[in-house]
Every structure is written in C-alpha cells, then in structure tokens.
Design a protein around this motif. Structure first.
Motif, short mmCIF file in Angstrom:
data_model
loop_
_atom_site.label_atom_id
_atom_site.label_comp_id
_atom_site.label_asym_id
_atom_site.label_seq_id
_atom_site.Cartn_x
_atom_site.Cartn_y
_atom_site.Cartn_z
N ASN A 83 12.45 10.28 0.49
CA ASN A 83 12.54 11.39 -0.24
C ASN A 83 10.88 12.21 0.51
O ASN A 83 9.78 12.16 0.36
CB ASN A 83 11.94 11.11 -2.18
N PRO A 109 7.85 10.62 -9.72
CA PRO A 109 9.18 10.67 -10.27
C PRO A 109 8.69 8.62 -11.70
O PRO A 109 9.83 9.04 -12.65
CB PRO A 109 10.65 9.90 -9.56
N GLN A 110 7.72 8.07 -11.24
CA GLN A 110 7.44 7.05 -11.75
C GLN A 110 6.78 7.31 -13.02
O GLN A 110 6.95 7.27 -14.20
CB GLN A 110 6.67 5.86 -11.37
N LEU A 117 6.11 15.97 -6.55
CA LEU A 117 6.69 15.07 -7.90
C LEU A 117 6.81 13.01 -7.80
O LEU A 117 6.50 12.69 -6.47
CB LEU A 117 7.95 15.05 -6.68
N LEU A 167 14.61 7.59 -7.88
CA LEU A 167 13.85 5.97 -8.28
C LEU A 167 14.90 5.59 -8.07
O LEU A 167 14.59 3.69 -8.64
CB LEU A 167 13.37 6.30 -9.94
N MET A 209 0.81 0.01 6.84
CA MET A 209 -0.17 -0.76 7.56
C MET A 209 0.61 -1.09 8.67
O MET A 209 -0.27 -1.17 10.40
CB MET A 209 0.65 -2.78 7.12
N LYS A 218 -3.35 4.27 -7.85
CA LYS A 218 -3.36 3.13 -8.09
C LYS A 218 -4.96 2.71 -7.66
O LYS A 218 -6.32 4.13 -7.11
CB LYS A 218 -2.22 2.65 -7.06
N LEU A 270 0.66 -1.21 -0.01
CA LEU A 270 0.15 -0.38 0.13
C LEU A 270 1.10 1.22 -0.05
O LEU A 270 0.71 1.96 -1.15
CB LEU A 270 -1.11 -0.04 1.33
N ARG A 271 1.82 1.75 0.74
CA ARG A 271 2.72 2.95 0.94
C ARG A 271 3.78 2.19 1.99
O ARG A 271 3.79 1.56 3.04
CB ARG A 271 1.90 4.41 1.17
N PHE A 309 8.51 14.53 2.21
CA PHE A 309 7.63 15.38 1.06
C PHE A 309 6.60 15.33 2.56
O PHE A 309 6.24 15.56 3.66
CB PHE A 309 6.78 15.26 0.16
N ASN A 339 -3.20 8.16 1.57
CA ASN A 339 -2.55 9.36 2.81
C ASN A 339 -3.32 11.00 2.21
O ASN A 339 -2.28 10.92 1.27
CB ASN A 339 -1.08 9.21 2.69
N GLY A 354 4.43 15.33 7.74
CA GLY A 354 4.70 15.18 6.28
C GLY A 354 5.23 13.37 5.74
O GLY A 354 4.17 12.58 6.18
N ALA A 355 5.82 13.06 4.63
CA ALA A 355 5.65 11.64 4.46
C ALA A 355 6.64 11.11 3.29
O ALA A 355 7.33 12.39 3.16
CB ALA A 355 4.26 11.13 3.48
N LEU A 356 6.90 10.04 3.39
CA LEU A 356 8.03 9.78 2.40
C LEU A 356 7.92 8.73 0.97
O LEU A 356 6.66 8.22 1.72
CB LEU A 356 9.18 8.74 2.95
N LEU A 357 7.91 9.59 0.38
CA LEU A 357 7.83 9.57 -0.86
C LEU A 357 9.05 8.82 -2.03
O LEU A 357 10.47 8.42 -0.87
CB LEU A 357 7.93 10.07 -1.80
N ARG A 358 8.68 8.19 -2.84
CA ARG A 358 9.19 7.32 -3.78
C ARG A 358 10.90 8.01 -3.93
O ARG A 358 10.81 9.60 -4.15
CB ARG A 358 9.63 6.94 -5.21
N ASN A 359 11.41 8.23 -3.73
CA ASN A 359 13.28 8.60 -4.30
C ASN A 359 13.20 9.00 -5.55
O ASN A 359 12.54 8.74 -6.12
CB ASN A 359 14.64 7.71 -4.04
N ALA A 360 13.53 11.03 -5.65
CA ALA A 360 13.27 11.10 -6.87
C ALA A 360 14.34 10.69 -8.17
O ALA A 360 13.76 10.56 -9.39
CB ALA A 360 13.68 12.44 -6.71
N LYS A 364 -1.03 0.56 11.78
CA LYS A 364 -1.94 0.59 12.31
C LYS A 364 -1.97 -0.41 12.85
O LYS A 364 -3.08 -1.12 13.09
CB LYS A 364 -3.14 0.33 10.65
N VAL A 417 -1.66 13.72 3.38
CA VAL A 417 -0.75 14.02 3.01
C VAL A 417 0.03 14.84 1.44
O VAL A 417 0.22 15.51 1.07
CB VAL A 417 0.74 14.16 3.93
N MET A 418 0.04 13.48 1.36
CA MET A 418 0.49 13.76 -0.16
C MET A 418 -1.01 12.81 -1.78
O MET A 418 -0.92 13.44 -2.64
CB MET A 418 1.62 12.55 -0.85
N GLU A 419 -1.75 12.84 -1.17
CA GLU A 419 -2.91 11.33 -2.42
C GLU A 419 -4.21 12.42 -2.14
O GLU A 419 -4.30 12.85 -0.86
CB GLU A 419 -3.04 9.89 -1.88
N LEU A 445 -6.90 4.06 6.09
CA LEU A 445 -5.81 3.65 5.68
C LEU A 445 -5.33 3.47 4.21
O LEU A 445 -4.29 3.61 3.63
CB LEU A 445 -6.23 2.48 6.07
N LEU A 446 -6.58 3.46 3.32
CA LEU A 446 -6.36 3.44 2.18
C LEU A 446 -5.72 4.53 0.91
O LEU A 446 -4.62 4.41 0.45
CB LEU A 446 -7.60 3.29 1.47
N GLU A 451 3.35 7.44 9.34
CA GLU A 451 1.68 7.11 8.49
C GLU A 451 0.85 7.35 10.44
O GLU A 451 -0.07 7.21 9.69
CB GLU A 451 2.14 6.34 8.51
#
Lengths: 220, 80
Positions: free
Chosen positions: A146, B16-17, B14, A108, A62, B40, A57-58, A148, B68, A100-106, A65, B70-72, B65-66, A94
């Motif tokens: 990353n 990147p994908q 951003l 990749l 999970m 998704k 999921l992210r 954010f 976030n 904030g949140a941690l995204l996929r590395n810029a 929770k 903050v970013m979505e 849950l599904l 989470e």
C-alpha cells in the motif's frame, strides 16, 4: 551487461529475477550476498522480492541497513540502474532512494493474483519496452504494498512523471493507484508487481519479458 | 539506563489493523469505541548512565532504524 542480483536472507524471487535477466541478456547475473560490503563490477542491480529478515520491524527495514546496501546506494547515486521488485521496492523506500513507504494492504489481505497495470511513463529506462498508455499484466503477491506518501510528495511524483506504472484496479489501497515509482534521476525504479514471473507463455504471459528486454537494452 | 520506545503511525496514515481491532471490539459489544490505532513498543537496555546521553542514543536509533519518519512518530522514555 554485468547484472547483479542482491540476495538477502529470505529473498525468494532472487532466482526468478536471475532467470529473467539471463533470458534477456544471455548472461547469468552475479548473485551478491547481503553481507558483502563491496559489489563486483556491475552495470545493473536488482533487489528481488521475498521477505527479507522475515519482514521484522518493517518490511525492508533491516535489509536496507545491510552491508551491501551502502555499496548499492553509492552505485545508485552514481547513476547505475537499480530495480527493486516487491520486497526490493520496500527496501528502496527504506533506504530513502525512493520516496514514500509501503504500508499494510488497506484490505488487510495478502493479495496474490495477476493485475493489470497502465504504463504512465514509457520514457524511463525501465519502461521503454512499452508504449505510453499500454496495459500490461503482472502478478502481485504481497501483504504490504500500500504505497503511501504525503500529498506534496505525491503531487511532485505525478508532476515529474515519476509514477511509471499505475494499477487499473487497485489491489492494496495504494495512494493514487501507484504501482511503480522512479527516483528523481530516473535510474532507480521500484514496483510491487512481479515482471519476472511473466517471462514465458508457460508462466502465463510475456509482458515481463518485454519489461526486462527494454530495461537491459536501455541500460547497456 | 532503560529506553522504552513507542512507535505509532502518524495521524492521517491509514491503519487497517486498528480498524479491524475496532470492528472486533464493536462485535464484542464494546460501544463508544473509535479511532483505534495500533503501534509497537521496543524496550532496550543501554550502558549509558547519563539520561541525556541515553536519550540521544535512542533518538539516533529511531532516526536510523527503529522508526520510519515517512509514516511513523516515536516517543522515547528513559528510566534508570
């Protein structure tokens, strides 16, 4: 000092953190399974790195929770120090304990190397082992580091001195080179780099040993 | 009822994908492609028979849950 390490399915730095905590305190921490709903008596909680729940999921979604996290959140809100490293940082974001949140590395890429960090704030319990402005070297190993947050949040974090560690050479695209952030009260800290991997010259460095010694002295 | 939940990154976050996909499409000769964003989709069945109740439940799931926030962003589609 009764430290606890929370173990999630697919945590893989839990034993490394346990070794670092034991080296710093002389006492082995309690290992607490994510499915437990209550924490043992504890005065320090570490959420380790890894890939809890396979990053489904992210990253950290999970795990944030899982039953034990309700108890961790209560403890954090009551002032118990909580440290999240790598996946632990993602989990703390989470839960909402950290902004904030941690995204996929810029770029990749999965980034796995030692990086230099600047200690921006050494007044927190987590960074008291360092001088302000000191440079330390910790390894990173992550695909989603990353950091954010919206500009207003970032401005507030910086204004309040809650950006404790910053990358010298940003490996993942994190906003404002942020490597580690504190919560408002200063008792919750999340960082992507791994201090527990540099606690002995045999492992390539001692900066992590200074980190854990400082944290645990401050928390004791 | 069935719920189809589409989760996308907020504008300004951003992706990147998406950028990599855009690069690959251009490499294949697809001209005039821009702003590729990857998201998704989650499908689930609900025991609810009332559309409003099903939507409220899916909304609660997104908040907890599904997605976030903050970013979505998320969009919910309810079908029988």
């Amino acid at each position: 000092m009764k430290a606890s390490v929370i173990v999630f399915p697919a945590s893989n730095c839990d034993r490394d953190v346990a070794v670092a905590l034991e080296q710093a305190t002389g006492q082995a921490p309690q290992m607490v399974w994510h499915g437990d709903s209550a924490l043992p008596d504890t005065d320090f909680i570490a959420l380790p790195g890894g890939f809890s729940y396979g990053d489904y999921l992210r990253c950290g979604a999970m795990a944030s929770k899982s039953p034990i996290m309700r108890a961790v959140i209560d403890k954090a809100n009551a002032g118990t120090p909580v440290l999240g490293i790598c996946n632990g940082f993602q989990i703390l974001c989470e839960t909402g304990l950290l902004p904030g949140a941690l995204l996929r590395n810029a770029n990749l890429n999965f980034v796995c190397r030692t990086v230099s960090l600047r200690v921006e704030n050494n007044q927190s319990i987590f960074t008291r082992g360092f001088e302000a402005g000191q440079y330390v070297d910790f390894p990173v190993a992550h695909h989603d580091g990353n950091f954010f947050a919206d500009d207003a949040t970032l401005d507030k974090l910086e204004g309040d001195g809650r950006v404790a560690l910053r990358y010298v050479d940003n490996p993942n695209g994190s906003a404002r080179n942020i490597a580690g952030v504190l919560n408002d009260a200063g008792n919750v800290f999340g960082l992507m780099p791994h201090p527990e991997r540099v606690i002995s010259p045999l492992l390539g460095g001692l900066d992590g040993a200074a980190f854990f010694k400082g944290v645990l002295e401050a928390a004791a | 009822m069935k719920a189809k939940i589409t989760i996308t990154l907020k504008n300004g976050v951003l992706d990147p994908q998406g950028k990599a996909i855009e690069g690959a499409l251009k490499g294949l000769g697809f001209d005039g492609v821009s702003d590729v964003r990857q998201g998704k989709e989650i499908e689930l069945k609900l025991d609810e028979t009332d559309e409003a109740a099903a939507r409220a439940k899916a909304e609660d799931m997104c908040q907890k849950l599904l997605a976030n926030p903050v970013m979505e962003n998320y969009a919910i589609e309810i079908t029988p």
